[in-house]
Design an enzyme around this catalytic site. Structure first.
Site, short mmCIF file in Angstrom:
data_model
loop_
_atom_site.label_atom_id
_atom_site.label_comp_id
_atom_site.label_asym_id
_atom_site.label_seq_id
_atom_site.Cartn_x
_atom_site.Cartn_y
_atom_site.Cartn_z
N HIS A 91 0.85 -1.13 0.18
CA HIS A 91 0.07 -0.05 0.01
C HIS A 91 0.74 1.15 -0.15
O HIS A 91 1.75 1.21 0.79
CB HIS A 91 -0.91 0.06 1.22
CG HIS A 91 -2.03 0.97 1.28
ND1 HIS A 91 -2.97 1.12 0.19
CD2 HIS A 91 -2.21 2.11 2.00
CE1 HIS A 91 -3.62 2.13 0.40
NE2 HIS A 91 -3.40 2.95 1.71
N PRO A 146 1.42 -2.28 5.31
CA PRO A 146 2.32 -2.16 4.39
C PRO A 146 1.88 -3.01 3.13
O PRO A 146 2.81 -3.12 2.19
CB PRO A 146 3.69 -2.62 5.18
CG PRO A 146 3.29 -2.67 6.45
CD PRO A 146 1.94 -3.10 6.80
N GLU A 147 0.94 -3.78 3.23
CA GLU A 147 0.51 -4.64 2.32
C GLU A 147 -0.60 -4.30 1.52
O GLU A 147 -0.79 -3.37 0.78
CB GLU A 147 0.39 -6.34 2.55
CG GLU A 147 2.01 -6.51 3.31
CD GLU A 147 1.94 -7.99 3.43
OE1 GLU A 147 1.79 -8.89 2.76
OE2 GLU A 147 2.35 -8.39 4.78
N MET A 148 -2.10 -4.85 1.85
CA MET A 148 -3.11 -4.43 1.16
C MET A 148 -3.76 -3.45 2.07
O MET A 148 -4.88 -2.79 1.63
CB MET A 148 -3.83 -5.97 0.93
CG MET A 148 -3.37 -6.92 -0.02
SD MET A 148 -4.25 -8.43 -0.30
CE MET A 148 -5.55 -7.95 -1.26
#
Length: 340
Positions: A99, A143-145
């Site tokens: 993200h 930090p991902e989705m």
């Protein structure tokens, strides 16, 4: 009597012609991939890993969700972004990017999703025991989705086609975060990649070339088999930096689980999943083999020996299941807008 002697002679010849390396590999703990979902369930049962009932309908729903970018807050990241099925189930970069173009804060590399159902542990620190538990992590991780569970359910529930499918498959519970993860995990169960090495383990002596068999012999004799064993030639938690310090240990702050244990990556399709190690610091498979010799075994593996082992590892590249990109439901007025 002559007939009996003839039969005994044929049996003796048959046993002498069998390749002893096959038995040695199996005795060392190497196992061929299962051929169907019943085989998958048997291995999961043997590993003590929980699993839900498999159905084709659930796998198809899970495939849509695997490619569903609206499960991310931005609306542009899906499971396939970091675990690209066209790139060996990885993203081909050292540290995953999520993200707002944020690199993984621990500088962790995305492991392959192919055959991952057969790992006894998920995530580099083994904090998840099942693919369903693993699937939840990246969806919610900032930090991902970056999508909280409640928002993920709201997004999927805003799409009537999904609501209908969830009701048909899961009954009254319908769209829940657990069911979203379960469907994705069910699709991932189908990502099995049988290779020539599996044919070799099943008795086909000609499935591996002479050079590949030399590599397998060296792989066993050098001790690589100690951690890279089982059906996935990896996938279990093992101590790391046993003999020497990993030369790129400074890259990222990952130290393993509370006991310093790290999930051993599968070697299946390893030629397609560079860069290597938990922080993706090594791009050459030959170098990765030599570094593992030093770090884990305390031995010097020459470039020539590593090249021979690499020949064996090439035989682990398997046939990928054919995946047709799904057509996803159209957003509605109720669908939460992307947040970039």
């Amino acid at each position: 009597m002559r007939f009996i002697h003839a039969v005994l002679s044929m049996c003796l010849v048959g046993s002498l012609s069998a390749n002893p390396l096959i038995d040695e590999a199996k005795n060392a703990g190497l196992v061929p991939l299962p051929k169907d979902q019943k085989g998958v369930e048997k291995i999961l049962t043997d590993l003590g890993v929980e699993f839900s009932k498999f159905t084709e309908e659930k796998a198809e729903l899970g495939k849509k969700l695997y490619f569903e970018p609206r499960l991310s807050k931005s609306g542009i990241i899906s499971c396939n972004t970091c675990h690209n099925l066209g790139l060996g189930g990885t993203d081909g970069i050292s540290a995953a990017v999520g993200h707002k173009w944020v690199a993984n804060p621990h500088h962790l590399n995305s492991p392959t999703v192919y055959n991952s159902v057969l790992n006894s542990s998920q995530f580099w620190d083994g904090r998840a025991g099942t693919l369903a538990d693993q699937a939840k992590g990246p969806i919610e991780a900032e930090p991902e989705m970056a999508t909280p569970a409640k928002l993920a359910v709201e997004k999927i529930s805003s799409l009537p086609e999904y609501v209908s499918e969830f009701k048909k498959i899961y009954g009254k519970s319908g769209v829940t975060f657990d069911n979203i993860a379960d469907a994705i995990a069910t699709f991932e169960r189908t990502l099995i990649t049988p290779s020539r090495f599996d044919e070799f383990l099943e008795g086909n002596e000609k499935a591996l070339t002479k050079k590949e068999q030399e590599g397998l012999r060296l792989f066993i004799d050098k001790g690589c088999i100690a951690c890279h064993n089982g059906v996935n030639l990896g996938g279990s938690m093992q101590a790391f930096q046993i003999a020497n310090k990993y030369k790129f240990a400074h890259l990222g702050d990952f130290k393993g689980d509370e006991n310093g244990m790290v999930k051993t990556p599968t070697l299946r399709n390893i030629t397609e999943t560079a860069p290597y190690f938990h922080n993706g610091a090594i791009w050459s498979l030959n170098e990765a083999i030599r570094e593992m010799g030093s770090v884990q075994l305390g031995i010097n593996i020459s470039k020539k020996e590593a090249a021979t082992i690499e020949e064996f590892l090439k035989s682990l590249t398997g046939k990928k299941p054919e995946i047709t990109y799904p057509q996803l439901p159209v957003s509605t007025e109720k669908t939460p807008k992307p947040e970039l």
